[in-house]
Scaffold this motif. Structure first.
Motif, PDB file in Angstrom:
ATOM      1  N   GLU A   1       0.824  -1.206   0.000  1.00 56.64           N
ATOM      2  CA  GLU A   1       0.000   0.000   0.000  1.00 56.64           C
ATOM      3  C   GLU A   1       0.863   1.263   0.000  1.00 56.64           C
ATOM      4  O   GLU A   1       0.535   2.270  -0.625  1.00 56.64           O
ATOM      5  N   ALA A   2       1.994   1.211   0.735  1.00 58.19           N
ATOM      6  CA  ALA A   2       2.898   2.370   0.773  1.00 58.19           C
ATOM      7  C   ALA A   2       3.451   2.650  -0.617  1.00 58.19           C
ATOM      8  O   ALA A   2       3.547   3.810  -1.048  1.00 58.19           O
ATOM      9  N   SER A   3       3.827   1.605  -1.335  1.00 58.20           N
ATOM     10  CA  SER A   3       4.345   1.769  -2.686  1.00 58.20           C
ATOM     11  C   SER A   3       3.284   2.352  -3.616  1.00 58.20           C
ATOM     12  O   SER A   3       3.538   3.288  -4.384  1.00 58.20           O
ATOM     13  N   GLN A   4       2.072   1.812  -3.539  1.00 62.77           N
ATOM     14  CA  GLN A   4       0.980   2.296  -4.378  1.00 62.77           C
ATOM     15  C   GLN A   4       0.634   3.748  -4.049  1.00 62.77           C
ATOM     16  O   GLN A   4       0.376   4.572  -4.940  1.00 62.77           O
ATOM     17  N   MET A   5       0.642   4.062  -2.765  1.00 61.17           N
ATOM     18  CA  MET A   5       0.307   5.410  -2.320  1.00 61.17           C
ATOM     19  C   MET A   5       1.327   6.429  -2.821  1.00 61.17           C
ATOM     20  O   MET A   5       0.969   7.500  -3.324  1.00 61.17           O
ATOM     21  N   LEU A   6       2.605   6.114  -2.704  1.00 60.56           N
ATOM     22  CA  LEU A   6       3.641   7.026  -3.171  1.00 60.56           C
ATOM     23  C   LEU A   6       3.544   7.243  -4.679  1.00 60.56           C
ATOM     24  O   LEU A   6       3.770   8.343  -5.174  1.00 60.56           O
ATOM     25  N   SER A   7       3.191   6.183  -5.396  1.00 59.70           N
ATOM     26  CA  SER A   7       3.018   6.319  -6.834  1.00 59.70           C
ATOM     27  C   SER A   7       1.888   7.289  -7.152  1.00 59.70           C
ATOM     28  O   SER A   7       2.023   8.178  -7.989  1.00 59.70           O
ATOM     29  N   GLY A   8       0.753   7.127  -6.456  1.00 61.17           N
ATOM     30  CA  GLY A   8      -0.383   7.986  -6.713  1.00 61.17           C
ATOM     31  C   GLY A   8      -0.129   9.435  -6.361  1.00 61.17           C
ATOM     32  O   GLY A   8      -0.508  10.345  -7.105  1.00 61.17           O
ATOM     33  N   LEU A   9       0.545   9.672  -5.235  1.00 59.98           N
ATOM     34  CA  LEU A   9       0.798  11.041  -4.802  1.00 59.98           C
ATOM     35  C   LEU A   9       1.841  11.740  -5.657  1.00 59.98           C
ATOM     36  O   LEU A   9       1.788  12.946  -5.876  1.00 59.98           O
ATOM     37  N   SER A  10       2.821  10.980  -6.125  1.00 55.98           N
ATOM     38  CA  SER A  10       3.947  11.591  -6.846  1.00 55.98           C
ATOM     39  C   SER A  10       3.773  11.585  -8.357  1.00 55.98           C
ATOM     40  O   SER A  10       4.472  12.320  -9.059  1.00 55.98           O
ATOM     41  N   ARG A  11       2.872  10.745  -8.877  1.00 58.98           N
ATOM     42  CA  ARG A  11       2.745  10.493 -10.306  1.00 58.98           C
ATOM     43  C   ARG A  11       4.032   9.918 -10.886  1.00 58.98           C
ATOM     44  O   ARG A  11       4.316  10.063 -12.082  1.00 58.98           O
ATOM     45  N   GLY A  12       4.825   9.307 -10.034  1.00 57.85           N
ATOM     46  CA  GLY A  12       6.000   8.570 -10.465  1.00 57.85           C
ATOM     47  C   GLY A  12       5.793   7.110 -10.118  1.00 57.85           C
ATOM     48  O   GLY A  12       4.665   6.633  -9.982  1.00 57.85           O
ATOM     49  N   ALA A  13       6.867   6.366  -9.975  1.00 55.21           N
ATOM     50  CA  ALA A  13       6.796   4.972  -9.546  1.00 55.21           C
ATOM     51  C   ALA A  13       7.132   4.909  -8.063  1.00 55.21           C
ATOM     52  O   ALA A  13       8.186   5.379  -7.640  1.00 55.21           O
ATOM     53  N   GLY A  14       6.209   4.371  -7.267  1.00 54.10           N
ATOM     54  CA  GLY A  14       6.468   4.194  -5.845  1.00 54.10           C
ATOM     55  C   GLY A  14       7.266   2.930  -5.609  1.00 54.10           C
ATOM     56  O   GLY A  14       7.014   1.891  -6.223  1.00 54.10           O
ATOM     57  N   LEU A  15       8.240   3.015  -4.738  1.00 52.97           N
ATOM     58  CA  LEU A  15       9.167   1.900  -4.514  1.00 52.97           C
ATOM     59  C   LEU A  15       9.270   1.593  -3.029  1.00 52.97           C
ATOM     60  O   LEU A  15       9.374   2.501  -2.203  1.00 52.97           O
ATOM     61  N   VAL A  16       9.201   0.308  -2.697  1.00 49.07           N
ATOM     62  CA  VAL A  16       9.463  -0.142  -1.327  1.00 49.07           C
ATOM     63  C   VAL A  16      10.418  -1.317  -1.401  1.00 49.07           C
ATOM     64  O   VAL A  16      10.223  -2.246  -2.188  1.00 49.07           O
ATOM     65  N   LEU A  17      11.443  -1.268  -0.604  1.00 49.14           N
ATOM     66  CA  LEU A  17      12.441  -2.334  -0.533  1.00 49.14           C
ATOM     67  C   LEU A  17      12.457  -2.883   0.875  1.00 49.14           C
ATOM     68  O   LEU A  17      12.508  -2.135   1.852  1.00 49.14           O
ATOM     69  N   THR A  18      12.357  -4.206   1.002  1.00 46.20           N
ATOM     70  CA  THR A  18      12.376  -4.812   2.330  1.00 46.20           C
ATOM     71  C   THR A  18      13.109  -6.130   2.287  1.00 46.20           C
ATOM     72  O   THR A  18      13.098  -6.830   1.273  1.00 46.20           O
TER      73      THR A  18
ATOM     74  N   ARG B   1       5.276   0.116  -7.737  1.00 47.56           N
ATOM     75  CA  ARG B   1       3.935   0.379  -8.250  1.00 47.56           C
ATOM     76  C   ARG B   1       3.964   1.681  -9.060  1.00 47.56           C
ATOM     77  O   ARG B   1       4.698   2.597  -8.734  1.00 47.56           O
ATOM     78  N   GLY B   2       3.153   1.721 -10.123  1.00 43.03           N
ATOM     79  CA  GLY B   2       3.039   2.942 -10.903  1.00 43.03           C
ATOM     80  C   GLY B   2       4.032   3.068 -12.032  1.00 43.03           C
ATOM     81  O   GLY B   2       4.373   4.180 -12.434  1.00 43.03           O
ATOM     82  N   ARG B   3       4.493   1.949 -12.564  1.00 40.51           N
ATOM     83  CA  ARG B   3       5.437   2.035 -13.685  1.00 40.51           C
ATOM     84  C   ARG B   3       4.848   2.804 -14.864  1.00 40.51           C
ATOM     85  O   ARG B   3       5.556   3.510 -15.580  1.00 40.51           O
ATOM     86  N   ALA B   4       3.536   2.649 -15.055  1.00 40.91           N
ATOM     87  CA  ALA B   4       2.893   3.308 -16.191  1.00 40.91           C
ATOM     88  C   ALA B   4       3.042   4.817 -16.112  1.00 40.91           C
ATOM     89  O   ALA B   4       3.057   5.503 -17.151  1.00 40.91           O
ATOM     90  N   ASN B   5       3.176   5.347 -14.885  1.00 38.97           N
ATOM     91  CA  ASN B   5       3.349   6.797 -14.755  1.00 38.97           C
ATOM     92  C   ASN B   5       4.618   7.278 -15.431  1.00 38.97           C
ATOM     93  O   ASN B   5       4.695   8.433 -15.870  1.00 38.97           O
ATOM     94  N   LEU B   6       5.624   6.421 -15.496  1.00 34.90           N
ATOM     95  CA  LEU B   6       6.905   6.824 -16.064  1.00 34.90           C
ATOM     96  C   LEU B   6       6.912   6.792 -17.588  1.00 34.90           C
ATOM     97  O   LEU B   6       7.756   7.416 -18.221  1.00 34.90           O
ATOM     98  N   ILE B   7       5.997   6.053 -18.169  1.00 30.41           N
ATOM     99  CA  ILE B   7       6.031   5.898 -19.625  1.00 30.41           C
ATOM    100  C   ILE B   7       4.828   6.522 -20.330  1.00 30.41           C
ATOM    101  O   ILE B   7       4.809   6.574 -21.556  1.00 30.41           O
ATOM    102  N   GLU B   8       3.846   7.018 -19.547  1.00 32.70           N
ATOM    103  CA  GLU B   8       2.623   7.493 -20.199  1.00 32.70           C
ATOM    104  C   GLU B   8       2.858   8.684 -21.115  1.00 32.70           C
ATOM    105  O   GLU B   8       2.125   8.893 -22.074  1.00 32.70           O
TER     106      GLU B   8
END
Length: 365
Positions: A123-140, A250-257
């Motif tokens: 959810e954190a990754s998806q949220m960052l993608s939505g807020l930034s219009r970039g790709a949200g990334l989480v590494l664990t 999440r949000g890879r499409a934001n980078l290529i749209e």
């Protein structure tokens, strides 16, 4: 806490007029993504200056490697060095916007009591993608998942299958060598001992707990059973050797749209291939651990992004012992809105850390 600065060689100091023109070029580029010309700049300046005088200053800035003309007779845009200079010398970052703070907190609350640690990170990754219009990334790291069950099953006289179940449902199976002479009852005894003492703990917590129980372990188990217990912890530690960490993007499409050129799409494809490789993941965690707070990496400052022309804003999150166990971030074009993205990433990382330290319901599996 923001830790932008990298060991980069910068040009000498600029006079006030050059600094203002440079700042206006970069801010215009970050806002609209287009080159800005001398005539437009002359109208934007706080003091009157002719387009010809502006062009002279732009020529000096270009000679310093801070700006360039993407097309003949076009305006100027910042180079990667120019963007780095802007971030270090001009970027002012305040607190996260109240609306974005509320959205981040609402996202975490919406997970509820029955969602797992993995769900929080996704959810954190998806949220960052939505807020930034970039790709949200989480590494664990896989090793930071909590243990639920450990069991040994004999396969051959001196080999067994170690089955390790994480609290999130992940199952790791590894073949281990058995000490000579181990009996079926000792396999059960070692599994029971591990389950009694390490279930519900991460690997790091389990190791600390087992060290504290060294005397009890010696009394409760014979030598062969103790070796099995050590094997169990070692297998969990090495269960992810092929992929020491997990990456959620999440949000890879934001980078290529907005891309049209095939070479741009190909560069982004290489970026995602690198991110999903072992090398890419290890490097990302190294980036997070190398600073005390948010880090900004622009284009070729990191070889992961040298082909794609992307930027990364990344911040580590920590466990209850203040160890860096992962990172959250945003990947986007070099013209990211750094002023807005930096506090967003920082707040998300601090919120994840706080939940992990408190053992809040949202991160319980």
């Amino acid at each position: 806490m923001y830790d932008f600065r990298l060991p980069v060689e910068f040009p000498g100091p600029l006079d006030e007029r050059s600094r203002e023109i440079f700042r206006l070029i970069v801010e215009s580029y970050l806002e609209i993504g287009e080159p800005v010309g001398s005539r437009s700049l002359s109208r934007m300046l706080s003091t009157a200056l002719s387009p010809a005088s502006v062009r002279n200053v732009m020529s000096d800035l270009e000679a310093l490697g801070l700006i360039y003309a993407p097309h003949v007779s076009a305006g100027r845009v910042p180079t990667e060095l120019g963007l780095r200079f802007f971030v270090d010398a001009f970027l002012e970052v305040g607190d996260i916007a109240q609306k974005e703070r509320e959205e981040i907190e609402e996202t975490v609350r919406s997970l509820g009591d029955h969602r797992s640690y993995d769900s929080l990170l996704t959810e954190a990754s998806q949220m960052l993608s939505g807020l930034s219009r970039g790709a949200g990334l989480v590494l664990t790291s896989k090793s930071d998942l909590r243990l639920k069950h450990i069991e040994f099953i004999r396969l051959e006289p001196q080999k067994a299958l170690a089955i390790l179940v994480g609290a999130n449902g992940d199952v790791e199976n590894r073949v281990v060598d058995l000490p000579a002479g181990v009996t079926a009852s000792q396999l059960v005894e070692a599994g029971n001992f591990l389950n009694a003492h390490v279930v519900g703990r991460t690997l790091g917590e389990a190791r600390e707990h087992m060290r504290a129980l060294q005397a009890e372990t010696t009394l409760a188990l014979d030598q062969l059973s103790r070796e099995l217990v050590e094997q169990g912890l070692a297998v969990w530690s090495g269960a992810s050797e092929d992929q020491p960490s997990r990456l959620i993007v999440r949000g890879r499409a934001n980078l290529i749209e907005n891309l049209s050129a095939s070479d741009d799409v190909e560069r982004l494809r290489h970026l995602f291939d690198d991110l999903e490789s072992k090398r890419g993941i290890i490097e990302l965690l190294d980036l997070a651990e190398s600073g005390s707070g948010v880090r900004i990496f622009i284009g070729s400052e990191n070889k992961l992004f040298s082909l794609s022309g992307s930027s990364l804003v990344i911040a580590p999150y920590r466990d209850g012992e203040e160890r860096v166990i992962g990172a959250v971030g945003v990947i986007g074009p070099t013209r990211l809105n750094y002023r807005r993205i930096v506090p967003m990433v920082d707040y998300t990382a601090r919120l994840v850390s706080r939940l992990l330290r408190s053992g809040g319901a949202a991160v319980r599996a």
